[in-house]
Write an enzyme that holds these catalytic residues in place. Sequence first.
Site, PDB file in Angstrom:
ATOM      1  N   HIS A  78       0.858  -1.193   0.000  1.00  0.00           N
ATOM      2  CA  HIS A  78       0.000   0.000   0.000  1.00  0.00           C
ATOM      3  C   HIS A  78       0.890   1.238   0.000  1.00  0.00           C
ATOM      4  CE1 HIS A  78      -4.083  -1.723   1.581  1.00  0.00           C
ATOM      5  NE2 HIS A  78      -3.561  -2.459   0.614  1.00  0.00           N
ATOM      6  N   TYR A 207      -9.170   5.802   7.214  1.00  0.00           N
ATOM      7  CA  TYR A 207      -9.305   6.190   8.621  1.00  0.00           C
ATOM      8  C   TYR A 207     -10.280   7.359   8.659  1.00  0.00           C
ATOM      9  CZ  TYR A 207      -5.167   3.432   9.980  1.00  0.00           C
ATOM     10  OH  TYR A 207      -4.288   2.415  10.234  1.00  0.00           O
ATOM     11  N   PRO A 300      -4.604   0.232  18.725  1.00  0.00           N
ATOM     12  CA  PRO A 300      -4.320  -0.232  17.357  1.00  0.00           C
ATOM     13  C   PRO A 300      -4.388   0.833  16.259  1.00  0.00           C
ATOM     14  CG  PRO A 300      -6.498  -0.965  18.054  1.00  0.00           C
ATOM     15  CD  PRO A 300      -5.875  -0.309  19.241  1.00  0.00           C
ATOM     16  N   LYS A 304       0.783  -0.246  15.120  1.00  0.00           N
ATOM     17  CA  LYS A 304       2.182  -0.368  15.551  1.00  0.00           C
ATOM     18  C   LYS A 304       2.502  -1.605  16.394  1.00  0.00           C
ATOM     19  CE  LYS A 304       3.901   2.988  13.499  1.00  0.00           C
ATOM     20  NZ  LYS A 304       4.343   2.467  12.247  1.00  0.00           N
ATOM     21  N   TYR A 390       4.011   6.313  10.282  1.00  0.00           N
ATOM     22  CA  TYR A 390       3.148   5.186   9.900  1.00  0.00           C
ATOM     23  C   TYR A 390       3.951   4.164   9.095  1.00  0.00           C
ATOM     24  CZ  TYR A 390      -1.231   2.771   8.761  1.00  0.00           C
ATOM     25  OH  TYR A 390      -2.226   1.834   8.669  1.00  0.00           O
TER      26      TYR A 390
HETATM   27  P1  RFL Z   1       1.362 -12.061  21.604  1.00  0.00           P
HETATM   28  O1  RFL Z   1       0.972 -12.180  20.181  1.00  0.00           O
HETATM   29  O2  RFL Z   1       0.327 -11.705  22.593  1.00  0.00           O
HETATM   30  O3  RFL Z   1       2.029 -13.444  22.016  1.00  0.00           O
HETATM   31  C1  RFL Z   1       2.314 -13.761  23.357  1.00  0.00           C
HETATM   32  C2  RFL Z   1       2.231 -15.246  23.498  1.00  0.00           C
HETATM   33  O4  RFL Z   1       2.564 -15.606  24.839  1.00  0.00           O
HETATM   34  C3  RFL Z   1       1.661 -16.617  25.255  1.00  0.00           C
HETATM   35  N1  RFL Z   1       1.623 -16.671  26.726  1.00  0.00           N
HETATM   36  C4  RFL Z   1       2.236 -17.631  27.458  1.00  0.00           C
HETATM   37  N2  RFL Z   1       3.000 -18.670  27.111  1.00  0.00           N
HETATM   38  C5  RFL Z   1       3.453 -19.487  28.113  1.00  0.00           C
HETATM   39  N3  RFL Z   1       3.144 -19.308  29.423  1.00  0.00           N
HETATM   40  C6  RFL Z   1       2.366 -18.271  29.805  1.00  0.00           C
HETATM   41  N4  RFL Z   1       2.055 -18.100  31.091  1.00  0.00           N
HETATM   42  C7  RFL Z   1       1.886 -17.378  28.805  1.00  0.00           C
HETATM   43  N5  RFL Z   1       1.102 -16.262  28.849  1.00  0.00           N
HETATM   44  C8  RFL Z   1       0.959 -15.858  27.575  1.00  0.00           C
HETATM   45  C9  RFL Z   1       0.348 -16.217  24.611  1.00  0.00           C
HETATM   46  O5  RFL Z   1      -0.574 -17.295  24.537  1.00  0.00           O
HETATM   47  C10 RFL Z   1       0.820 -15.734  23.258  1.00  0.00           C
HETATM   48  O6  RFL Z   1       0.820 -16.783  22.290  1.00  0.00           O
HETATM   49  O7  RFL Z   1       2.561 -11.026  21.785  1.00  0.00           O
HETATM   50  P2  RFL Z   1       3.791 -10.632  20.808  1.00  0.00           P
HETATM   51  O8  RFL Z   1       4.464 -11.853  20.249  1.00  0.00           O
HETATM   52  O9  RFL Z   1       4.584  -9.637  21.543  1.00  0.00           O
HETATM   53  O10 RFL Z   1       3.101  -9.963  19.533  1.00  0.00           O
HETATM   54  C11 RFL Z   1       2.464  -8.737  19.660  1.00  0.00           C
HETATM   55  C12 RFL Z   1       1.274  -8.659  18.712  1.00  0.00           C
HETATM   56  O11 RFL Z   1       0.544  -9.866  18.748  1.00  0.00           O
HETATM   57  C13 RFL Z   1       0.377  -7.491  19.114  1.00  0.00           C
HETATM   58  O12 RFL Z   1       1.145  -6.313  19.315  1.00  0.00           O
HETATM   59  C14 RFL Z   1      -0.665  -7.144  18.075  1.00  0.00           C
HETATM   60  O13 RFL Z   1      -1.427  -8.225  17.654  1.00  0.00           O
HETATM   61  C15 RFL Z   1      -1.567  -6.100  18.720  1.00  0.00           C
HETATM   62  N6  RFL Z   1      -2.802  -5.996  17.986  1.00  0.00           N
HETATM   63  C16 RFL Z   1      -2.787  -5.285  16.851  1.00  0.00           C
HETATM   64  N7  RFL Z   1      -1.640  -4.663  16.472  1.00  0.00           N
HETATM   65  C17 RFL Z   1      -1.615  -3.966  15.333  1.00  0.00           C
HETATM   66  O14 RFL Z   1      -0.533  -3.452  14.981  1.00  0.00           O
HETATM   67  N8  RFL Z   1      -2.757  -3.846  14.549  1.00  0.00           N
HETATM   68  C18 RFL Z   1      -3.927  -4.486  14.895  1.00  0.00           C
HETATM   69  O15 RFL Z   1      -4.896  -4.427  14.179  1.00  0.00           O
HETATM   70  C19 RFL Z   1      -3.978  -5.229  16.075  1.00  0.00           C
HETATM   71  N9  RFL Z   1      -5.103  -5.876  16.435  1.00  0.00           N
HETATM   72  C20 RFL Z   1      -3.963  -6.656  18.428  1.00  0.00           C
HETATM   73  C21 RFL Z   1      -5.102  -6.606  17.607  1.00  0.00           C
HETATM   74  C22 RFL Z   1      -3.995  -7.365  19.633  1.00  0.00           C
HETATM   75  C23 RFL Z   1      -5.163  -8.003  20.058  1.00  0.00           C
HETATM   76  N10 RFL Z   1      -5.166  -8.633  21.358  1.00  0.00           N
HETATM   77  C24 RFL Z   1      -3.937  -8.989  22.012  1.00  0.00           C
HETATM   78  C25 RFL Z   1      -6.241  -8.456  22.253  1.00  0.00           C
HETATM   79  C26 RFL Z   1      -6.252  -7.300  17.985  1.00  0.00           C
HETATM   80  C27 RFL Z   1      -6.281  -8.013  19.211  1.00  0.00           C
HETATM   81  C28 RFL Z   1      -7.546  -8.763  19.539  1.00  0.00           C
HETATM   82  C1  PHB Z   2      -6.138  -4.286  10.438  1.00  0.00           C
HETATM   83  O1  PHB Z   2      -6.119  -4.502   9.210  1.00  0.00           O
HETATM   84  O2  PHB Z   2      -6.545  -5.145  11.242  1.00  0.00           O
HETATM   85  C2  PHB Z   2      -5.696  -2.970  10.943  1.00  0.00           C
HETATM   86  C3  PHB Z   2      -5.111  -2.058  10.092  1.00  0.00           C
HETATM   87  C4  PHB Z   2      -4.708  -0.825  10.555  1.00  0.00           C
HETATM   88  C5  PHB Z   2      -4.884  -0.497  11.895  1.00  0.00           C
HETATM   89  C6  PHB Z   2      -5.446  -1.411  12.758  1.00  0.00           C
HETATM   90  C7  PHB Z   2      -5.866  -2.648  12.285  1.00  0.00           C
HETATM   91  O3  PHB Z   2      -4.511   0.723  12.336  1.00  0.00           O
END
Ligand code: RFL
Ligand code: PHB
Length: 397
Positions: A78, A207, A300, A304, A390
Amino acid sequence: MTRVQTVETEVAIIGAGPAGLLLSHLLAHDGVESVVVEHRSRSHVESRIRAGILESAVVELLDKAGLGSRLAEEGQPHRGIYLQWPGHRHHVDFVELVGRGVHLYGQSELQLDLGRARDAEGQACYYAVSGTALHDVETDLPSVSFADAEGRPVRLEARAIAGCDGKHGPSRQSIPASVRSTFELGYPFAWLGILAAVPPSTDELIYAWHPEGFALHSMRSAAVSRLYLQVPVGTDVAEWSDEQIWDALATRLGEGQTGWELERGPIFDKAVLPFQSFVMAPMRHGRLFIAGDAAHTVPPTGAKGLNLAFADVALLAPALVSLLRDGDPRLADAYSDSALRRVWRSTYFSWWMTTTLHTTGDPFVSELQRTQLEMTVSSRARATALAESYAGLPIGA
Ligand code: RFL
Ligand code: PHB
């Protein structure tokens, strides 16, 4: 009494999310062995729907690490984003402004790629463990204890521990409260996110600021759209019917504005995502190194979270290699400060995007937000600042 199985490794990694799996992959690349411990099942970890946007430096990092082939084929480059408010839609072209764009590639796809890479390297990963506990992190021989999927006790003896266990994991708590500082900010809203089996009604993300609340139009593929609505904190998804969701999205995304229409389709996933800004410092204590969501959470809006987790790991992997292979502690000693510099920049940007685009109901704040948006799209300097943050800074900057 059940005998405790003792397993030796160089780095014990807690968490098989993107941070933990990428770290294990990068370490293997440099000949450092690791074992990953994850408390969820592999299928659960691989089916979680989360982030979608990758910064260009992260795409380069994944490519260099040999993880870029499916991303190159199936990810979508993009150039920028649309910033919108009633009566206005402006394309902010990151490539034109700062020479780099972003990639759209679902976190669940990345999780699959990382899991397969790890299988190919034949490194151990314990899924579905319970009772994960960290021990002796202030010594050169720390360990992690847990019960494996069959309930058998295991003790993992390592030379370093990487806490990649997300927002709710135990690693962060292993840094004594006396040396740990936490910084937190809550927000009075959340996002209701949906996945729908319908082609995206836009070529790049929209957005949208709207008096009824923020909306975001994202996507996953040519056939799947990902959309979000600002909702009050504490909202239960059951309060929103599919029809109400589509109606609110159409209004907030400006259906009818310059003839644009939002195509509707079957919703196959809906969930409410909480919002928080959180930073913990330092990100290292003794032989325990914290990376990703375990150390910081961003709302989110700036896309980032995942990028920051990968940026931490890109610093941590060479630091652990130097420490464990060459006995050189300099990168390990610099890890926390270097990572936190980027963390705070992304925390600031995510806060700015969030507070600029989400409505609070206060008319004074609304006028300031619209003014900010107008200034952002009409001033090249301001648009460039948005594009720089971004699209992301080089890793290590
Ligand atoms: P993760 O992906 O949370 O992975 C951590 C892992 O640790 C495990 N864990 C354990 N393992 C062993 N023993 C324990 N006691 C443990 N406790 C926990 C968990 O099961 C998990 O598998 O962290 P990591 O690797 O640092 O990655 C970070 C990203 O996943 C996170 O920053 C993003 O997904 C945040 N996030 C989003 N970020 C974006 O940039 N754009 C988004 O659209 C976006 N949507 C989201 C999201 C995070 C969400 N969560 C956490 C509620 C949407 C959701 C629903
Ligand atoms: C997504 O595609 O899930 C997404 C993209 C941009 C954002 C947050 C979530 O800022």
